[in-house]
Write a protein that holds these residues in place. Sequence first.
Motif, PDB file in Angstrom:
ATOM      1  N   VAL A 235      30.919  55.518  47.929  1.00  0.00           N
ATOM      2  CA  VAL A 235      29.788  56.372  47.558  1.00  0.00           C
ATOM      3  C   VAL A 235      30.143  57.217  46.346  1.00  0.00           C
ATOM      4  O   VAL A 235      29.330  57.401  45.431  1.00  0.00           O
ATOM      5  N   GLN A 236      31.382  57.716  46.316  1.00  0.00           N
ATOM      6  CA  GLN A 236      31.827  58.527  45.179  1.00  0.00           C
ATOM      7  C   GLN A 236      31.806  57.732  43.880  1.00  0.00           C
ATOM      8  O   GLN A 236      31.431  58.238  42.824  1.00  0.00           O
ATOM      9  N   VAL A 237      32.220  56.471  43.962  1.00  0.00           N
ATOM     10  CA  VAL A 237      32.234  55.631  42.758  1.00  0.00           C
ATOM     11  C   VAL A 237      30.820  55.457  42.221  1.00  0.00           C
ATOM     12  O   VAL A 237      30.573  55.620  41.016  1.00  0.00           O
ATOM     13  N   PHE A 238      29.880  55.119  43.089  1.00  0.00           N
ATOM     14  CA  PHE A 238      28.504  54.901  42.641  1.00  0.00           C
ATOM     15  C   PHE A 238      27.805  56.196  42.250  1.00  0.00           C
ATOM     16  O   PHE A 238      26.923  56.202  41.384  1.00  0.00           O
ATOM     17  N   ARG A 239      28.198  57.302  42.860  1.00  0.00           N
ATOM     18  CA  ARG A 239      27.526  58.565  42.584  1.00  0.00           C
ATOM     19  C   ARG A 239      28.077  59.242  41.327  1.00  0.00           C
ATOM     20  O   ARG A 239      27.299  59.747  40.508  1.00  0.00           O
ATOM     21  N   ALA A 240      29.379  59.271  41.187  1.00  0.00           N
ATOM     22  CA  ALA A 240      29.989  60.065  40.111  1.00  0.00           C
ATOM     23  C   ALA A 240      30.659  59.236  39.021  1.00  0.00           C
ATOM     24  O   ALA A 240      31.020  59.788  37.974  1.00  0.00           O
ATOM     25  N   GLU A 241      30.870  57.928  39.254  1.00  0.00           N
ATOM     26  CA  GLU A 241      31.663  57.136  38.307  1.00  0.00           C
ATOM     27  C   GLU A 241      30.955  55.856  37.897  1.00  0.00           C
ATOM     28  O   GLU A 241      31.590  54.841  37.612  1.00  0.00           O
ATOM     29  N   LYS A 242      29.631  55.895  37.813  1.00  0.00           N
ATOM     30  CA  LYS A 242      28.857  54.690  37.486  1.00  0.00           C
ATOM     31  C   LYS A 242      29.202  54.155  36.103  1.00  0.00           C
ATOM     32  O   LYS A 242      29.332  52.949  35.914  1.00  0.00           O
ATOM     33  N   THR A 243      29.344  55.058  35.124  1.00  0.00           N
ATOM     34  CA  THR A 243      29.657  54.613  33.763  1.00  0.00           C
ATOM     35  C   THR A 243      31.019  53.946  33.707  1.00  0.00           C
ATOM     36  O   THR A 243      31.202  52.910  33.051  1.00  0.00           O
ATOM     37  N   ARG A 244      31.992  54.519  34.422  1.00  0.00           N
ATOM     38  CA  ARG A 244      33.336  53.922  34.471  1.00  0.00           C
ATOM     39  C   ARG A 244      33.292  52.563  35.149  1.00  0.00           C
ATOM     40  O   ARG A 244      33.985  51.621  34.738  1.00  0.00           O
ATOM     41  N   LEU A 245      32.475  52.446  36.187  1.00  0.00           N
ATOM     42  CA  LEU A 245      32.360  51.177  36.893  1.00  0.00           C
ATOM     43  C   LEU A 245      31.788  50.096  35.984  1.00  0.00           C
ATOM     44  O   LEU A 245      32.297  48.973  35.943  1.00  0.00           O
ATOM     45  N   LEU A 246      30.743  50.420  35.249  1.00  0.00           N
ATOM     46  CA  LEU A 246      30.150  49.440  34.335  1.00  0.00           C
ATOM     47  C   LEU A 246      31.137  49.016  33.257  1.00  0.00           C
ATOM     48  O   LEU A 246      31.247  47.829  32.915  1.00  0.00           O
ATOM     49  N   ALA A 247      31.871  49.988  32.710  1.00  0.00           N
ATOM     50  CA  ALA A 247      32.878  49.660  31.699  1.00  0.00           C
ATOM     51  C   ALA A 247      33.958  48.765  32.295  1.00  0.00           C
ATOM     52  O   ALA A 247      34.410  47.797  31.665  1.00  0.00           O
ATOM     53  N   GLY A 248      34.373  49.077  33.530  1.00  0.00           N
ATOM     54  CA  GLY A 248      35.409  48.281  34.177  1.00  0.00           C
ATOM     55  C   GLY A 248      34.983  46.850  34.430  1.00  0.00           C
ATOM     56  O   GLY A 248      35.778  45.913  34.280  1.00  0.00           O
ATOM     57  N   ILE A 249      33.724  46.653  34.814  1.00  0.00           N
ATOM     58  CA  ILE A 249      33.208  45.297  35.027  1.00  0.00           C
ATOM     59  C   ILE A 249      33.324  44.489  33.729  1.00  0.00           C
ATOM     60  O   ILE A 249      33.774  43.339  33.729  1.00  0.00           O
ATOM     61  N   GLY A 250      32.919  45.094  32.633  1.00  0.00           N
ATOM     62  CA  GLY A 250      32.995  44.400  31.350  1.00  0.00           C
ATOM     63  C   GLY A 250      34.415  44.119  30.923  1.00  0.00           C
ATOM     64  O   GLY A 250      34.715  43.042  30.369  1.00  0.00           O
ATOM     65  N   VAL A 251      35.327  45.047  31.170  1.00  0.00           N
ATOM     66  CA  VAL A 251      36.739  44.857  30.811  1.00  0.00           C
ATOM     67  C   VAL A 251      37.316  43.637  31.530  1.00  0.00           C
ATOM     68  O   VAL A 251      38.063  42.840  30.954  1.00  0.00           O
ATOM     69  N   ALA A 252      36.971  43.477  32.801  1.00  0.00           N
ATOM     70  CA  ALA A 252      37.539  42.388  33.601  1.00  0.00           C
ATOM     71  C   ALA A 252      36.855  41.039  33.369  1.00  0.00           C
ATOM     72  O   ALA A 252      37.404  39.997  33.743  1.00  0.00           O
ATOM     73  N   PHE A 253      35.694  41.034  32.760  1.00  0.00           N
ATOM     74  CA  PHE A 253      34.845  39.852  32.715  1.00  0.00           C
ATOM     75  C   PHE A 253      35.499  38.653  32.023  1.00  0.00           C
ATOM     76  O   PHE A 253      35.553  37.549  32.574  1.00  0.00           O
ATOM     77  N   LEU A 254      36.008  38.845  30.829  1.00  0.00           N
ATOM     78  CA  LEU A 254      36.556  37.721  30.068  1.00  0.00           C
ATOM     79  C   LEU A 254      37.764  37.107  30.765  1.00  0.00           C
ATOM     80  O   LEU A 254      37.896  35.876  30.826  1.00  0.00           O
ATOM     81  N   GLY A 255      38.650  37.946  31.302  1.00  0.00           N
ATOM     82  CA  GLY A 255      39.854  37.423  31.935  1.00  0.00           C
ATOM     83  C   GLY A 255      39.566  36.522  33.117  1.00  0.00           C
ATOM     84  O   GLY A 255      40.262  35.525  33.333  1.00  0.00           O
ATOM     85  N   ILE A 256      38.521  36.858  33.887  1.00  0.00           N
ATOM     86  CA  ILE A 256      38.193  36.056  35.069  1.00  0.00           C
ATOM     87  C   ILE A 256      37.297  34.872  34.693  1.00  0.00           C
ATOM     88  O   ILE A 256      37.605  33.721  34.975  1.00  0.00           O
ATOM     89  N   ALA A 257      36.166  35.173  34.035  1.00  0.00           N
ATOM     90  CA  ALA A 257      35.220  34.122  33.678  1.00  0.00           C
ATOM     91  C   ALA A 257      35.841  33.109  32.728  1.00  0.00           C
ATOM     92  O   ALA A 257      35.582  31.902  32.823  1.00  0.00           O
ATOM     93  N   GLY A 258      36.673  33.593  31.811  1.00  0.00           N
ATOM     94  CA  GLY A 258      37.273  32.698  30.830  1.00  0.00           C
ATOM     95  C   GLY A 258      38.174  31.650  31.447  1.00  0.00           C
ATOM     96  O   GLY A 258      38.215  30.496  31.003  1.00  0.00           O
ATOM     97  N   TYR A 259      38.911  32.044  32.491  1.00  0.00           N
ATOM     98  CA  TYR A 259      39.785  31.075  33.151  1.00  0.00           C
ATOM     99  C   TYR A 259      38.976  29.966  33.811  1.00  0.00           C
ATOM    100  O   TYR A 259      39.319  28.787  33.703  1.00  0.00           O
ATOM    101  N   TYR A 260      37.927  30.336  34.505  1.00  0.00           N
ATOM    102  CA  TYR A 260      37.145  29.313  35.173  1.00  0.00           C
ATOM    103  C   TYR A 260      36.321  28.490  34.191  1.00  0.00           C
ATOM    104  O   TYR A 260      35.933  27.358  34.479  1.00  0.00           O
ATOM    105  N   PHE A 261      36.086  29.046  33.024  1.00  0.00           N
ATOM    106  CA  PHE A 261      35.414  28.309  31.962  1.00  0.00           C
ATOM    107  C   PHE A 261      36.353  27.241  31.398  1.00  0.00           C
ATOM    108  O   PHE A 261      36.000  26.065  31.312  1.00  0.00           O
TER     109      PHE A 261
END
Length: 437
Positions: A235-261
């Motif tokens: 709840v704390q992450v979604f309430r107070a750290e939404k911007t950090r969460l969105l940035a983190g999703i993007g940071v991790a995206f290439l490393g994971i998606a790229g391998y399966y690509f």
Amino acid sequence: MPTTVARPASLKRVAAASFTGTALEWYDYYLFGTAAALVFNTAFFTDLDPLAGTLASFATFAIGFVARPLGAAVFGHVGDRYGRKRSLLITIVMMGAVTGAMGILPTYETIGLAAPALLIVLRFLQGIAMGGEWSGASALITEHSEQRNRGFYAMLPQLGNPVGILVGVGVFTLLTNIQSPESFQAWGWRVPFLLAVPFTIVALWIRTAIDESRHFAAEAGGAEAEVAERRIPLVQVFRAEKTRLLAGIGVAFLGIAGYYFSDTFLLNYGTRQLGIDISFLLNAGLVASVLNIPLFVLWGLYANRVGGTTIAVIGGIATVLFAYPMFVLVGQGSALAVAVAMVTGSTLVSISFAASGQILNELFPTATRQSGIGLAYNLAGAVSGFVPFIATVIIDTAGDARLWATAGLLVVIALITLGSTVAARRLRLPDLDATVD
């Protein structure tokens, strides 16, 4: 909350515990991805035509990624409230048990529709376990490290990727080389899944001896601990750290998606559409994994000097520049050209992936770190799990522009990670830089 404080001498044990678990994670996921590309379409989706069976296999493959955010939420709560170690002990047992069960699962021919149904259930459970595995390992080793060596130690969970894939490719390659295609399709594909059980026992033995981090111990015993106990990390992450969460999703995206690509999708395309020998392309995956092991170490050491965000930016730019040349090679249609494209793609996306652990851990505070990085990593993974499916649809429907359109998908993924990495640099927290006694 009683917590064992980490001792400096425990750093090597923690490093081993973090590395072995994520190596098993990627071993398990490589097994499923490869089996989805080569076996599951006929073993579990027998009544479908070849293309539909392949798409159904990849959709099942993606279910594990959909389950991962749930696992991140569950085990993030365990890790942030009760300790990273407790979370890691549960995930490693669950992961090994589920993967081993896949190795004894009856096929469609034996039990009919129950076979794909059970496969989907096991894949979902596997995704839940792995949703908590990486985040616990990454938080634990990063919290044990110091700023001067954080780039290297935060890289170790990512190093489990090429090592786990290397073992998976090695086992699959050995089996396809010593068995006839009929024997491999009939039972040989089960052996790698069953081998996950002894691997799990070794990883569990290592983890029982590790200590909790000083950062978590200080947070658990600090003046605000009683207040924190009443909070739910998710709840704390979604309430107070939404911007950090969105940035983190993007940071991790290439490393994971790229391998399966570059691995799962190109393996399937090369064998299904171009008729390239399976063993040849599995050997290409083996070469890529061998190359990535020393490269991961080098990127980790370099991150000690320049920081993880700089490394991730380098990886994103390199992927954008070389995505189209990769598919020029694929367009040639030869076995060697496709193999070189697979190795190139895997090497490129590994740059950003090697640095992602440090960036994500520096985005979130200690009290919600495992929940935050787990959600970011696994929400990126949930989307990434559909990349082989999407790429297959594009390349089968885009006509003369199919190679350019598919390369464009990889470029978009890289650009998302580039922009998110720049944003993460501005959002970085100093929590991990503080000295904790």
